[in-house]
Design a protein around this motif. Structure first.
Motif, PDB file in Angstrom:
ATOM      1  N   LEU A 279     -15.538  31.248  41.170  1.00  0.00           N
ATOM      2  CA  LEU A 279     -16.223  30.055  41.659  1.00  0.00           C
ATOM      3  C   LEU A 279     -16.000  28.883  40.711  1.00  0.00           C
ATOM      4  O   LEU A 279     -15.903  29.047  39.501  1.00  0.00           O
ATOM      5  CB  LEU A 279     -17.723  30.317  41.788  1.00  0.00           C
ATOM      6  N   LYS A 280     -15.927  27.695  41.266  1.00  0.00           N
ATOM      7  CA  LYS A 280     -15.769  26.492  40.462  1.00  0.00           C
ATOM      8  C   LYS A 280     -17.126  26.060  39.926  1.00  0.00           C
ATOM      9  O   LYS A 280     -18.125  26.101  40.636  1.00  0.00           O
ATOM     10  CB  LYS A 280     -15.167  25.369  41.296  1.00  0.00           C
ATOM     11  N   LYS A 281     -17.153  25.625  38.681  1.00  0.00           N
ATOM     12  CA  LYS A 281     -18.394  25.156  38.082  1.00  0.00           C
ATOM     13  C   LYS A 281     -18.581  23.680  38.398  1.00  0.00           C
ATOM     14  O   LYS A 281     -17.622  22.922  38.459  1.00  0.00           O
ATOM     15  CB  LYS A 281     -18.379  25.363  36.576  1.00  0.00           C
ATOM     16  N   LYS A 282     -19.835  23.292  38.580  1.00  0.00           N
ATOM     17  CA  LYS A 282     -20.147  21.896  38.854  1.00  0.00           C
ATOM     18  C   LYS A 282     -20.018  21.091  37.566  1.00  0.00           C
ATOM     19  O   LYS A 282     -20.308  21.581  36.478  1.00  0.00           O
ATOM     20  CB  LYS A 282     -21.569  21.751  39.370  1.00  0.00           C
ATOM     21  N   ASP A 283     -19.628  19.833  37.700  1.00  0.00           N
ATOM     22  CA  ASP A 283     -19.606  18.927  36.568  1.00  0.00           C
ATOM     23  C   ASP A 283     -21.021  18.417  36.341  1.00  0.00           C
ATOM     24  O   ASP A 283     -21.601  17.769  37.210  1.00  0.00           O
ATOM     25  CB  ASP A 283     -18.670  17.750  36.834  1.00  0.00           C
ATOM     26  N   LYS A 284     -21.556  18.720  35.168  1.00  0.00           N
ATOM     27  CA  LYS A 284     -22.907  18.267  34.847  1.00  0.00           C
ATOM     28  C   LYS A 284     -22.821  16.908  34.175  1.00  0.00           C
ATOM     29  O   LYS A 284     -22.148  16.741  33.165  1.00  0.00           O
ATOM     30  CB  LYS A 284     -23.601  19.263  33.934  1.00  0.00           C
ATOM     31  N   LYS A 285     -23.503  15.957  34.739  1.00  0.00           N
ATOM     32  CA  LYS A 285     -23.545  14.619  34.173  1.00  0.00           C
ATOM     33  C   LYS A 285     -24.899  14.427  33.509  1.00  0.00           C
ATOM     34  O   LYS A 285     -25.937  14.761  34.087  1.00  0.00           O
ATOM     35  CB  LYS A 285     -23.329  13.574  35.260  1.00  0.00           C
ATOM     36  N   SER A 286     -24.891  13.901  32.320  1.00  0.00           N
ATOM     37  CA  SER A 286     -26.152  13.739  31.598  1.00  0.00           C
ATOM     38  C   SER A 286     -26.948  12.572  32.167  1.00  0.00           C
ATOM     39  O   SER A 286     -26.416  11.661  32.799  1.00  0.00           O
ATOM     40  CB  SER A 286     -25.885  13.518  30.114  1.00  0.00           C
ATOM     41  N   LYS A 287     -28.227  12.578  31.928  1.00  0.00           N
ATOM     42  CA  LYS A 287     -29.112  11.530  32.430  1.00  0.00           C
ATOM     43  C   LYS A 287     -28.853  10.215  31.708  1.00  0.00           C
ATOM     44  O   LYS A 287     -29.088   9.151  32.253  1.00  0.00           O
ATOM     45  CB  LYS A 287     -30.566  11.953  32.257  1.00  0.00           C
ATOM     46  N   ASN A 288     -28.396  10.272  30.457  1.00  0.00           N
ATOM     47  CA  ASN A 288     -28.133   9.055  29.695  1.00  0.00           C
ATOM     48  C   ASN A 288     -27.033   8.230  30.350  1.00  0.00           C
ATOM     49  O   ASN A 288     -27.108   7.010  30.390  1.00  0.00           O
ATOM     50  CB  ASN A 288     -27.739   9.389  28.251  1.00  0.00           C
ATOM     51  N   LYS A 289     -26.022   8.870  30.835  1.00  0.00           N
ATOM     52  CA  LYS A 289     -24.935   8.155  31.491  1.00  0.00           C
ATOM     53  C   LYS A 289     -25.416   7.480  32.764  1.00  0.00           C
ATOM     54  O   LYS A 289     -25.017   6.374  33.088  1.00  0.00           O
ATOM     55  CB  LYS A 289     -23.774   9.088  31.798  1.00  0.00           C
ATOM     56  N   LYS A 290     -26.311   8.147  33.501  1.00  0.00           N
ATOM     57  CA  LYS A 290     -26.828   7.568  34.736  1.00  0.00           C
ATOM     58  C   LYS A 290     -27.714   6.368  34.419  1.00  0.00           C
ATOM     59  O   LYS A 290     -27.655   5.342  35.095  1.00  0.00           O
ATOM     60  CB  LYS A 290     -27.636   8.608  35.522  1.00  0.00           C
ATOM     61  N   SER A 291     -28.551   6.477  33.403  1.00  0.00           N
ATOM     62  CA  SER A 291     -29.456   5.361  33.081  1.00  0.00           C
ATOM     63  C   SER A 291     -28.688   4.169  32.536  1.00  0.00           C
ATOM     64  O   SER A 291     -29.040   3.011  32.795  1.00  0.00           O
ATOM     65  CB  SER A 291     -30.521   5.806  32.073  1.00  0.00           C
ATOM     66  N   LYS A 292     -27.609   4.389  31.779  1.00  0.00           N
ATOM     67  CA  LYS A 292     -26.786   3.298  31.282  1.00  0.00           C
ATOM     68  C   LYS A 292     -26.046   2.605  32.418  1.00  0.00           C
ATOM     69  O   LYS A 292     -25.860   1.394  32.402  1.00  0.00           O
ATOM     70  CB  LYS A 292     -25.779   3.803  30.251  1.00  0.00           C
ATOM     71  N   ALA A 293     -25.658   3.346  33.426  1.00  0.00           N
ATOM     72  CA  ALA A 293     -24.945   2.762  34.555  1.00  0.00           C
ATOM     73  C   ALA A 293     -25.856   1.876  35.398  1.00  0.00           C
ATOM     74  O   ALA A 293     -25.425   0.892  35.964  1.00  0.00           O
ATOM     75  CB  ALA A 293     -24.340   3.857  35.416  1.00  0.00           C
ATOM     76  N   THR A 294     -27.137   2.218  35.480  1.00  0.00           N
ATOM     77  CA  THR A 294     -28.072   1.423  36.278  1.00  0.00           C
ATOM     78  C   THR A 294     -28.521   0.161  35.556  1.00  0.00           C
ATOM     79  O   THR A 294     -28.928  -0.788  36.184  1.00  0.00           O
ATOM     80  CB  THR A 294     -29.302   2.259  36.674  1.00  0.00           C
ATOM     81  N   GLN A 295     -28.447   0.123  34.243  1.00  0.00           N
ATOM     82  CA  GLN A 295     -28.905  -1.054  33.484  1.00  0.00           C
ATOM     83  C   GLN A 295     -27.912  -2.109  33.477  1.00  0.00           C
ATOM     84  O   GLN A 295     -27.122  -2.673  33.643  1.00  0.00           O
ATOM     85  CB  GLN A 295     -29.211  -0.679  32.030  1.00  0.00           C
TER      86      GLN A 295
END
Length: 110
Positions: free
Chosen positions: A94-110
């Protein structure tokens, strides 16, 4: 669809997994089975039907070949352990999902 005994079902399921290891998928379904082979009658015809014991219907297909088995409630735990061991052995590709950290998401929204 081929109805097999539980041991034959496990060996055929192993063959399906081996055949679809490089490319393809195996679809497995599990549902409650009450032993009926005919459809439920309409409202006009009342027929009492009581299943003898709890049964489960296991189906597997790769899109071309279909196999199935009925597991009785008496042997369910034994078959479940064998089934889960078989799934664990064949789920290594099975392929593993790419885990994205919450910090990257919060920086992208700011």
């Amino acid at each position: 669809m081929v109805l097999l005994e539980s041991e034959q079902f496990l060996t055929e399921l192993t063959r399906l997994f081996q055949k679809c290891r490089t490319s393809g998928s195996v679809f497995i379904t599990l549902k409650k089975y009450d032993g009926r082979t005919k459809p439920v009658p309409r409202k006009g015809h009342v027929e009492s039907f009581e299943p003898a014991d709890n049964k489960c219907l296991l189906r597997a297909t790769d899109g071309k070949k279909k196999i199935s088995t009925v597991v009785s409630g008496n042997f369910w735990l034994e078959r479940l352990l064998a089934y889960s061991n078989l799934l664990r052995a064949n789920m290594d590709g099975l392929k593993k999902k790419d885990k994205k950290s919450k910090n990257k998401k919060s920086k992208a929204t700011q």
